[in-house]
Design an enzyme around this catalytic site. Structure first.
Site, PDB file in Angstrom:
ATOM      1  N   ASP A 143       0.826  -1.203   0.000  1.00  0.00           N
ATOM      2  CA  ASP A 143       0.000   0.000   0.000  1.00  0.00           C
ATOM      3  C   ASP A 143       0.868   1.264   0.000  1.00  0.00           C
ATOM      4  O   ASP A 143       1.936   1.296   0.620  1.00  0.00           O
ATOM      5  CB  ASP A 143      -0.892  -0.020   1.246  1.00  0.00           C
ATOM      6  CG  ASP A 143      -1.797   1.190   1.345  1.00  0.00           C
ATOM      7  OD1 ASP A 143      -2.719   1.301   0.522  1.00  0.00           O
ATOM      8  OD2 ASP A 143      -1.580   2.019   2.259  1.00  0.00           O
ATOM      9  N   GLU A 188       1.105  -0.115  -4.953  1.00  0.00           N
ATOM     10  CA  GLU A 188       0.145   0.917  -5.318  1.00  0.00           C
ATOM     11  C   GLU A 188       0.888   2.241  -5.463  1.00  0.00           C
ATOM     12  O   GLU A 188       1.067   2.969  -4.498  1.00  0.00           O
ATOM     13  CB  GLU A 188      -0.942   1.042  -4.237  1.00  0.00           C
ATOM     14  CG  GLU A 188      -1.969   2.124  -4.538  1.00  0.00           C
ATOM     15  CD  GLU A 188      -2.653   2.672  -3.284  1.00  0.00           C
ATOM     16  OE1 GLU A 188      -3.830   3.044  -3.372  1.00  0.00           O
ATOM     17  OE2 GLU A 188      -1.989   2.746  -2.221  1.00  0.00           O
ATOM     18  N   ASP A 212     -10.682   2.039  -3.273  1.00  0.00           N
ATOM     19  CA  ASP A 212     -10.510   3.492  -3.187  1.00  0.00           C
ATOM     20  C   ASP A 212     -11.233   4.229  -4.306  1.00  0.00           C
ATOM     21  O   ASP A 212     -11.983   5.173  -4.078  1.00  0.00           O
ATOM     22  CB  ASP A 212      -9.022   3.863  -3.252  1.00  0.00           C
ATOM     23  CG  ASP A 212      -8.290   3.592  -1.949  1.00  0.00           C
ATOM     24  OD1 ASP A 212      -8.886   3.805  -0.885  1.00  0.00           O
ATOM     25  OD2 ASP A 212      -7.129   3.161  -2.006  1.00  0.00           O
TER      26      ASP A 212
END
Length: 708
Positions: free
Chosen positions: A478, A503, A586
């Site tokens: 992340d 990410e 998200d």
């Protein structure tokens, strides 16, 4: 614009003189002679321009609204009969909202408004037009993305949309700046079907695009000259602000036309060379046949697994609410039968936030998703069905358990009992006394200092625990913009996962609020991070997502071919390191930070499931039956596996125009997305020397396979 598009345009123009539309009496506008005022049918609202709205007492004013669409700055210079009369009606049709537009004819009014409805998220179920003596009557049957009527609360929004799309033709445009260019566009459109030859179509498309760009430039110049003139006459700030908004919109239109021209010129240089027919297949020798029997070598290291992975993000933003691990365990067999080879699970550790993205005690695996025992059982069942399980690793930041001596939250609990020295020094809110931050700051929690060897050792040991004891097979890192890819490489090398990807999410490149055609610098930043990991990690292809959703929403499919005729995202430069996706927890789900246009989601999956890279399907989409989305995804996954499309597959762009994108993959599969007409057989494309047959199709997409 290709020949088929020209023919479609010509058919629309023919309908202008041949079609007479019957409009229900409830929404038929009637004009008194000598007056531009619309006489509403019973139960309608009457609007005379956006600045003055008056309501006529009616018996049934609830479901219908009638408007006169006039741009405020055009009133002084237009004939009263120029005003468009607009009726919005929810009663006369059982399934759709009926929008009727009547007034002085404008060039391509039907096409402009249809495109505007689509851009605003409304589906035009049908549209028809009639014209007589310079006046026009357009009738649209419109639905929302949920296939429902437009709610009354949105009627004003629809009115504003129509005003926006029609006011530019009424502005007092100077004779030099605009009229010549606009007339040139008009001259070119009827010539669009002069010849069916590809060469003629290409020349006409270039000429038309150039004229449209010139008109957009003229519109911008006209608005800027108007602002300068107003300044010289001492106009007040409010008037200038309104004109500046219009100027910015005109600049955005010009930017789009310039991007379209850039893409068209690129396609003339690159795509033409790729479309040449492949040679007829030669009769294979015995050696060739033995070589073909060997398993293909497309493995790409830990980044994308074996290169044939099809990933499922098996959660959304709300999955923590009810027995997640138990629920997921019950769906393992179903997920396996759908063809997925790996699943991505949410962060497993104790967390301040329910979703897991503010982790606290990393070794405590009892979370809102379930207990550690339930997690172990879930992973075990996935392994029984041959599916890899990927953990969401949040190590850019970590929340403390207690306040430290300085009264700040920097005292960590559990097995990793760090203190303020583990926090980056430029995190003053948490009293950080470690080294300076190496990447982007994450303000919501203490940022972990990865430059310290003891911290990295602690994290490697925790990852080993997840890998060796809990059973995870790989990592999704992340917020990797927060720490160097060099550190991610150490975590990967120290744990040897089967898959690893990060990410790396930053903004695409824009000019005047318009997505640039060339996104090379954006995808290069993602590739640079992968390179920092020594190629051991892949990354989500946010470049492809940004371009793809802009292309489908704006009918700008030319965006899907870069300056060298390749896919324009990470998968066009380093496909084995690109994780393609449509939405995630998200961008979509209930957060909706950057959602893919809902009506075009099937097109999105038709693209990523046929193209190189490693596709990741979102949980919400897999379990959406509406519009046949789930069925389409499963059929596309099956086709991908059938033909061995993988992370390094060869893609050849066959066409990238405003209304259609087409490509062939590995000389086995052909696909197209967009409303434009294209098929491999009609285009003379014969892969392997054979005609192709339709394999999967849906809203605005089709995929073909080699025929028998």
């Amino acid at each position: 614009m290709d020949v088929t598009a020209h023919k479609s345009l010509n058919r629309l123009q023919t309908r202008r003189s041949l079609t007479r539309t019957t409009v229900p009496s409830i929404c038929r506008p009637v004009l008194h002679s000598g007056s531009s005022r619309l006489v509403a049918a019973p139960g309608l609202l009457q609007v005379a321009g956006p600045a003055a709205i008056s309501i006529i007492p009616t018996r049934r004013a609830r479901n219908n609204v009638c408007m006169q669409a006039v741009a405020p700055d055009a009133l002084s210079s237009m004939d009263p009969t120029d005003a468009l009369q607009v009726v919005i009606d929810n009663q006369s049709d059982a399934e759709c909202t009926v929008v009727t537009v009547e007034g002085k004819d404008q060039p391509h009014l039907l096409m402009s408004l249809s495109g505007a409805f689509t851009t605003a998220g409304y589906a035009v179920v049908s549209a028809s037009i009639s014209s007589d003596d310079g006046r026009v009557l357009d009738v649209f049957r419109v639905q929302t993305a949920e296939q429902k009527k437009i709610p009354e609360t949105k009627f004003q929004e629809v009115k504003d949309l129509i005003i926006t799309m029609t006011s530019s033709n009424r502005s007092g445009r100077p004779a030099i700046y605009g009229i010549v260019a606009a007339a040139e566009v008009e001259r070119l459109r009827p010539l669009s079907n002069v010849s069916d030859a590809a060469a003629a179509s290409e020349v006409q498309s270039l000429e038309l695009t150039a004229a449209e760009m010139a008109q957009a430039a003229a519109d911008l110049v006209a608005r800027e000259r108007e602002i300068l003139n107003m300044r010289s006459k001492g106009a007040d700030a409010r008037q200038l602000a309104a004109k500046e908004t219009a100027r910015q919109e005109a600049a955005a239109v010009l930017e789009r036309k310039m991007s379209a021209m850039e893409a068209l010129l690129v396609s003339r240089r690159t795509i033409q060379a790729q479309v040449q027919e492949p040679e007829e297949p030669k009769k294979p020798s015995a050696k060739d046949m033995l070589e073909q029997m060997k398993p293909p070598k497309v493995g790409s290291g830990p980044g994308c697994g074996n290169g044939y992975e099809i990933l499922l993000q098996a959660f959304n933003w709300e999955s923590w609410k009810s027995g997640y691990y138990k629920m997921l365990t019950g769906k393992v067999k179903e997920i396996a039968s759908a063809g997925f080879t790996a699943v991505w699970l949410p962060p497993p550790s104790d967390s301040v936030s329910e979703q897991g993205y503010l982790p606290r005690d990393l070794y405590d695996l009892n979370s809102r998703y379930g207990t550690e025992a339930e997690l172990r059982d879930c992973i075990s069942v996935f392994h029984e069905h041959g599916i890899k399980v990927i953990a969401d690793i949040v190590i850019n930041h970590r929340c403390a358990s207690q306040q430290g001596p300085d009264g700040k939250w920097n005292k960590f609990g559990g097995r990793l009992a760090w203190d303020a020295t583990a926090i980056c020094s430029n995190n003053p809110a948490y009293g950080g006394r470690g080294g300076p931050k190496q990447g982007d700051d994450y303000a919501a929690a203490p940022n972990v200092d990865h430059t310290q060897e003891r911290i990295r050792n602690d994290l490697v040991n925790w990852l080993k625990y997840l890998r060796q004891s809990i059973g995870f097979d790989g990592w999704r890192f992340d917020f990797v913009r927060g720490y160097s890819g060099n550190f991610a490489k150490q975590y990967i090398d120290g744990t040897v996962p089967e898959m690893a990807f990060g990410e790396y999410w930053d903004a695409c490149d824009y000019t005047d609020g318009v997505l640039n055609y060339n996104q090379d610098s954006h995808r290069q930043r993602t590739i640079n991070w992968c390179d920092q990991t020594g190629g051991t990690a892949a990354a989500f292809d946010f470049t492809t997502k940004g371009i793809l959703q802009e292309a489908v929403a704006r009918r700008e499919y030319w965006r899907l071919s870069d300056s060298q005729g390749r896919p324009p995202g990470v998968i066009g430069m380093w496909p084995s390191r690109g994780i393609t996706f449509i939405d995630n927890h998200d961008t979509g789900s209930t957060l909706n930070h950057w959602p893919f246009p809902q009506r075009h989601i099937p097109e999105g999956y038709a693209y990523i499931l046929t193209h190189p890279g490693t596709p990741c399907v979102f949980w919400d989409h897999l379990y959406t039956e509406q519009g046949g989305l789930r069925k389409a995804i499963m059929q596309l996954v099956e086709l991908r596996k059938k033909y061995g499309i993988n992370a390094r597959s060869k893609v050849t762009v066959r066409k990238a125009a405003a209304d259609v994108y087409a490509a062939s993959i590995d000389d086995k599969v052909a696909m197209k997305i967009g409303s434009g007409d294209w098929s491999p057989n009609n285009s003379g494309l014969r892969l392997g020397g054979r005609d192709m047959k339709l394999a999967v199709s849906g809203p605005n997409f089709a995929v073909w396979e080699i025929g028998a």
